[in-house]
Design a protein around this motif. Sequence first.
Motif, PDB file in Angstrom:
ATOM      1  N   LYS A   1       4.031   5.601  -5.716  1.00  3.58           N
ATOM      2  CA  LYS A   1       4.084   5.438  -7.172  1.00  3.58           C
ATOM      3  C   LYS A   1       2.980   6.240  -7.866  1.00  3.58           C
ATOM      4  O   LYS A   1       3.176   6.811  -8.943  1.00  3.58           O
ATOM      5  N   ASN A   2       1.778   6.293  -7.254  1.00  2.00           N
ATOM      6  CA  ASN A   2       0.630   6.958  -7.870  1.00  2.00           C
ATOM      7  C   ASN A   2       0.594   8.470  -7.624  1.00  2.00           C
ATOM      8  O   ASN A   2      -0.260   9.165  -8.172  1.00  2.00           O
ATOM      9  N   THR A   3       1.508   8.970  -6.801  1.00  2.00           N
ATOM     10  CA  THR A   3       1.569  10.411  -6.575  1.00  2.00           C
ATOM     11  C   THR A   3       2.180  11.093  -7.801  1.00  2.00           C
ATOM     12  O   THR A   3       3.244  10.677  -8.269  1.00  2.00           O
ATOM     13  N   PRO A   4       1.520  12.097  -8.391  1.00  2.00           N
ATOM     14  CA  PRO A   4       2.055  12.766  -9.592  1.00  2.00           C
ATOM     15  C   PRO A   4       3.484  13.242  -9.382  1.00  2.00           C
ATOM     16  O   PRO A   4       3.814  13.833  -8.349  1.00  2.00           O
ATOM     17  N   ASN A   5       4.354  12.949 -10.356  1.00  2.00           N
ATOM     18  CA  ASN A   5       5.763  13.308 -10.241  1.00  2.00           C
ATOM     19  C   ASN A   5       6.217  13.952 -11.549  1.00  2.00           C
ATOM     20  O   ASN A   5       6.210  13.318 -12.607  1.00  2.00           O
TER      21      ASN A   5
ATOM     22  N   GLU B   1       6.889   0.392 -12.882  1.00  3.32           N
ATOM     23  CA  GLU B   1       6.195  -0.890 -12.772  1.00  3.32           C
ATOM     24  C   GLU B   1       6.352  -1.448 -11.362  1.00  3.32           C
ATOM     25  O   GLU B   1       7.452  -1.484 -10.808  1.00  3.32           O
TER      26      GLU B   1
ATOM     27  N   ASN C   1       2.471   1.721  -3.511  1.00  2.37           N
ATOM     28  CA  ASN C   1       1.479   2.183  -4.501  1.00  2.37           C
ATOM     29  C   ASN C   1       1.120   3.650  -4.298  1.00  2.37           C
ATOM     30  O   ASN C   1       0.912   4.393  -5.271  1.00  2.37           O
ATOM     31  N   ASN C   2       1.040   4.080  -3.030  1.00  2.00           N
ATOM     32  CA  ASN C   2       0.738   5.487  -2.745  1.00  2.00           C
ATOM     33  C   ASN C   2       1.810   6.405  -3.310  1.00  2.00           C
ATOM     34  O   ASN C   2       1.504   7.449  -3.912  1.00  2.00           O
TER      35      ASN C   2
ATOM     36  N   ASP D   1       0.837  -1.200   0.000  1.00  2.00           N
ATOM     37  CA  ASP D   1       0.000   0.000   0.000  1.00  2.00           C
ATOM     38  C   ASP D   1       0.874   1.253   0.000  1.00  2.00           C
ATOM     39  O   ASP D   1       0.609   2.225  -0.724  1.00  2.00           O
TER      40      ASP D   1
END
Length: 359
Positions: free
Chosen positions: A228-232, A243, A225-226, A222
């Motif tokens: 990784k999914n944060t806009p960068n 990936e 994923n948090n 979790d």
Amino acid sequence: ILILYFVNQSQKNKINFRSNQNHQAIVSSKSYSSKDIENQLINEIEDYILFINSFNATSAANKAAKNYYGEIIGKNLSSFLRVPDLLDKIEKCRKERVNEYLEFEINLPTYSFFRLTIVPLSQKNILLVIKDYTDVKKTEKLRSDFVANVSHELKTPLVSIKGFLETISSTAKDDPKAQLEFIKIMQEQAIKMEILISDLMSLSRIEMQEHIQPSGKVDLLDLVNNIKNTPNKAVFEKKLKIEVIADDFIPEVRGDYDKLSEVVQNLFDNAIKYSNKSSSIQISLKINLNKLTHGAVVFCIQDQGIGISNDEIHRVTERFYRSANAKKNLIPGTGLGLAIVKHIVNQHRGEIEIFSRLD
């Protein structure tokens, strides 16, 4: 490739206890002489204790000394302890019947620092007590180097800012275009200082708490994923493919969520920073089945970046260390990110492994 091993929350410490009654029965089943007790006490001491006879040969030694020096009983002291002035100190101790003291260091195969006490016994026999002060000396040197490095790292942007301010207030005071350019550079230097101070405070806080093992529960998948999914912005600009691969079931690990987030974020940012354009970054989570820490959760992050030479890998977790390839490619950084990662992983009783090759 950077791999971290974290303790599975479900793993339990296995400690076998015997009842007090049984313990008393075992103790009372054998009588111990005062000599047995003395030998046991000496063997429990961490200092290296050696008994030297009149011929300067080792007649007895405690367990710590034997573990460090090997088979030394019957051997002449000079054959395994080559310290200038030691024999002279021993002779003086025999003649004057007073304690003598000596400090010495060894540089090969690794640096070590010792303090030695020479005690006169009966019939010209000598007791040597050797205390290992290597950790103390290394800590003192580390503190000194740390202050020197911090002073240097802060001085560079400060000198730059001061120089541009003087230019703006003198030769460029009537040149708006130059002023805008200089102000932009000063802002960049100020941001660099801000990041450096933030990293230093973070590292200092972590080192103070390193001996306290966190007891919370963290869902690493979790957490990953948090992040990784944060806009960068850098991921978008470099057109990187991110990936995440994970086993079907990843158990929670024992740890502190915020600190493990700092670990993953630091490693993720590093992977992005050192990656080539249009390449990929792979993050994997799996259950370890091969190492002694069986059942630990393995976090691995792999990028296709510029790489590090083999002779530098062991140094990249040192404070302020920047690899030659990073300097060559003018990649910005404070050199504190992996030092922070190392200390947090140590606090969580985890392990860290780094593999790389030059691009």
